[in-house]
Design an enzyme around this catalytic site. Sequence first.
Site, PDB file in Angstrom:
ATOM      1  CG  HIS A  67      -1.781  -0.998   1.545  1.00 12.02           C
ATOM      2  ND1 HIS A  67      -1.407  -2.187   2.084  1.00 12.02           N
ATOM      3  CD2 HIS A  67      -3.129  -1.072   1.375  1.00 12.02           C
ATOM      4  CE1 HIS A  67      -2.467  -2.964   2.237  1.00 12.02           C
ATOM      5  NE2 HIS A  67      -3.532  -2.309   1.807  1.00 12.02           N
ATOM      6  CD  GLU A 198      -7.969  -8.114  -1.357  1.00 13.54           C
ATOM      7  OE1 GLU A 198      -6.993  -7.561  -1.911  1.00 13.54           O
ATOM      8  OE2 GLU A 198      -7.951  -8.508  -0.183  1.00 13.54           O
ATOM      9  CD  GLU A 234      -7.257 -11.559   2.024  1.00  8.98           C
ATOM     10  OE1 GLU A 234      -6.754 -10.596   1.419  1.00  8.98           O
ATOM     11  OE2 GLU A 234      -7.354 -11.615   3.263  1.00  8.98           O
ATOM     12  CG  ASP A 262      -4.448 -10.617  -1.543  1.00  9.19           C
ATOM     13  OD1 ASP A 262      -3.523 -10.584  -2.368  1.00  9.19           O
ATOM     14  OD2 ASP A 262      -4.866  -9.606  -0.939  1.00  9.19           O
ATOM     15  CG  ASP A 273      -9.358 -10.838   6.873  1.00  8.82           C
ATOM     16  OD1 ASP A 273      -8.979 -11.911   6.407  1.00  8.82           O
ATOM     17  OD2 ASP A 273      -9.110  -9.730   6.335  1.00  8.82           O
ATOM     18  CG  ASP A 275      -5.287 -11.295   6.794  1.00  7.19           C
ATOM     19  OD1 ASP A 275      -5.894 -11.713   5.800  1.00  7.19           O
ATOM     20  OD2 ASP A 275      -5.351 -10.097   7.175  1.00  7.19           O
ATOM     21  CG  ASP A 305      -3.495  -9.803   2.440  1.00  7.06           C
ATOM     22  OD1 ASP A 305      -2.968  -9.520   3.534  1.00  7.06           O
ATOM     23  OD2 ASP A 305      -4.454  -9.164   1.963  1.00  7.06           O
TER      24      ASP A 305
HETATM   25  C1  XUL Z   1      -7.818  -6.531   3.921  1.00  5.69           C
HETATM   26  C2  XUL Z   1      -6.992  -6.915   2.773  1.00  5.69           C
HETATM   27  C3  XUL Z   1      -6.105  -5.846   2.229  1.00  5.69           C
HETATM   28  C4  XUL Z   1      -6.053  -5.796   0.752  1.00  5.69           C
HETATM   29  C5  XUL Z   1      -5.282  -4.609   0.223  1.00  5.69           C
HETATM   30  O1  XUL Z   1      -8.613  -7.537   4.441  1.00  5.69           O
HETATM   31  O2  XUL Z   1      -7.006  -8.041   2.330  1.00  5.69           O
HETATM   32  O3  XUL Z   1      -4.862  -6.025   2.788  1.00  5.69           O
HETATM   33  O4  XUL Z   1      -5.472  -6.949   0.224  1.00  5.69           O
HETATM   34  O5  XUL Z   1      -5.727  -3.422   0.744  1.00  5.69           O
HETATM   35 CO    CO Z   2      -6.036  -8.970   0.693  1.00  4.86          CO
END
Ligand code: XUL
Ligand code: CO
Length: 414
Positions: A67, A198, A234, A262, A273, A275, A305
């Site tokens: 970002h 996304e 994602e 992602d 989330d 991640d 991600d």
């Molecule tokens: C948030 C997410 C972000 C996007 C990019 O859940 O996945 O990191 O991938 O802004």
């Molecule tokens: Co993402």
Amino acid sequence: MGRKMEDWLRFSVCYWHSFCGTGADPFGAPTLHRPWNEGTPMESAKKRLRAAFEFFTKLGVKYYTFHDRDMAPEGSTLEESNRNLDEITDLALQLQSQTGVRVLWVTCNLFAHPRYMNGAATNPDCHVLAYAGAQVKKGLDTAQKLGAQNFVFWGGREGFLSIHNTDVAAELKHMANFFKMAVKYREKIGLKCQFLIEPKPKEPCKHQYDYDAMSVIGFLKHYGLENDFKLNIEPNHTTLAGHSYEHDVVMASAFGMLGSVDSNTGSPDLGWDTDQFPMDIRNATLVMKTIIEQGGLQPGGLNFDAKVRRESTDLEDLFIAHIGAMDTFARGLRNAVRIIEDGIIPGMVKDRYSSFSHGIGQKVEEGSASLEEMEDFIKQNGEPKVTSGKQEKLNPSSITTYNKSTTLLCLLWP
Ligand code: XUL
Ligand code: CO
């Protein structure tokens, strides 16, 4: 299948989790104390960037994603933020040409600053939308400067927390018009970069407009944007939307809209989330099968991600996490190739639809049949025969009782 594994996989490291993540959660302070966080914000931004490139090259990964605001700190004015970004991306450009590591995608952070608390492109105040537009303009210039292959829009605050204060139709139109401005500017500067949206159903919003793959595809088609965008799926967002892991990857691909992934996972026992790094070979197999069937992900890739857990405090854990996730997808790729090459499952699916290859079925397939013809056909042929869907033969959870096919076994024991 005629391509190197790395070209099918196109792994990418994400900057925000791996180099800006602190391990803080809503209940606790940071746990990850990184050696590059030293000095003024600009000094530590440079140290972080050098550490990141050291990591990419030691890991052997060719792509990264970031970002705007995680690479360079936000200033007190737009001009200052842009100057910070220029200075840091000068160094990024230098490190890219020294190492050959490239940008898979860049995105603008249109959700962290307090000005965006009611949304960016869907904010009820056009002054805020204008700020987001100015930020995206700079983001696209940055994409061009660094040769990014894709540009992502993730609308974390494009949605609502209360329907009572929200004009949904107006907000969706503003978001479409915002995207049209981005498309125009991309054309104007001659930027060769795939645009990706996304999807995510919620978090931080209660309802996010880009709910899932089909919602985004419907939105793009409604506003005539379907030729200008693809999707960055994602899987942790997919499962948050109540679907199975591979669902949105499959749906986006079915419409020719799967641009990038992602690559992460949630936790079935946590409802948000999380991640996490993807470590489930069955899921990776299903994703890679879809990717092979559409001929690859390029110019997209598999971007991790994902973040190490706040308890994984060693720098070494960053390596372990990425290596485990890459091995998982490499095994998924090999399984998917075996499934496709031995042809058992694809053959079963083909047989299932064989009635559409001739006669009345072929006319339906081509879109030239009528309801009157359906009626004539039934009058002549009567009741269709019952055909088994054979789910248990295909479903990995029942594989232990079915041991004739190596293909099916490899889904469980790759
Ligand atoms: C948030 C997410 C972000 C996007 C990019 O859940 O996945 O990191 O991938 O802004
Ligand atoms: Co993402």
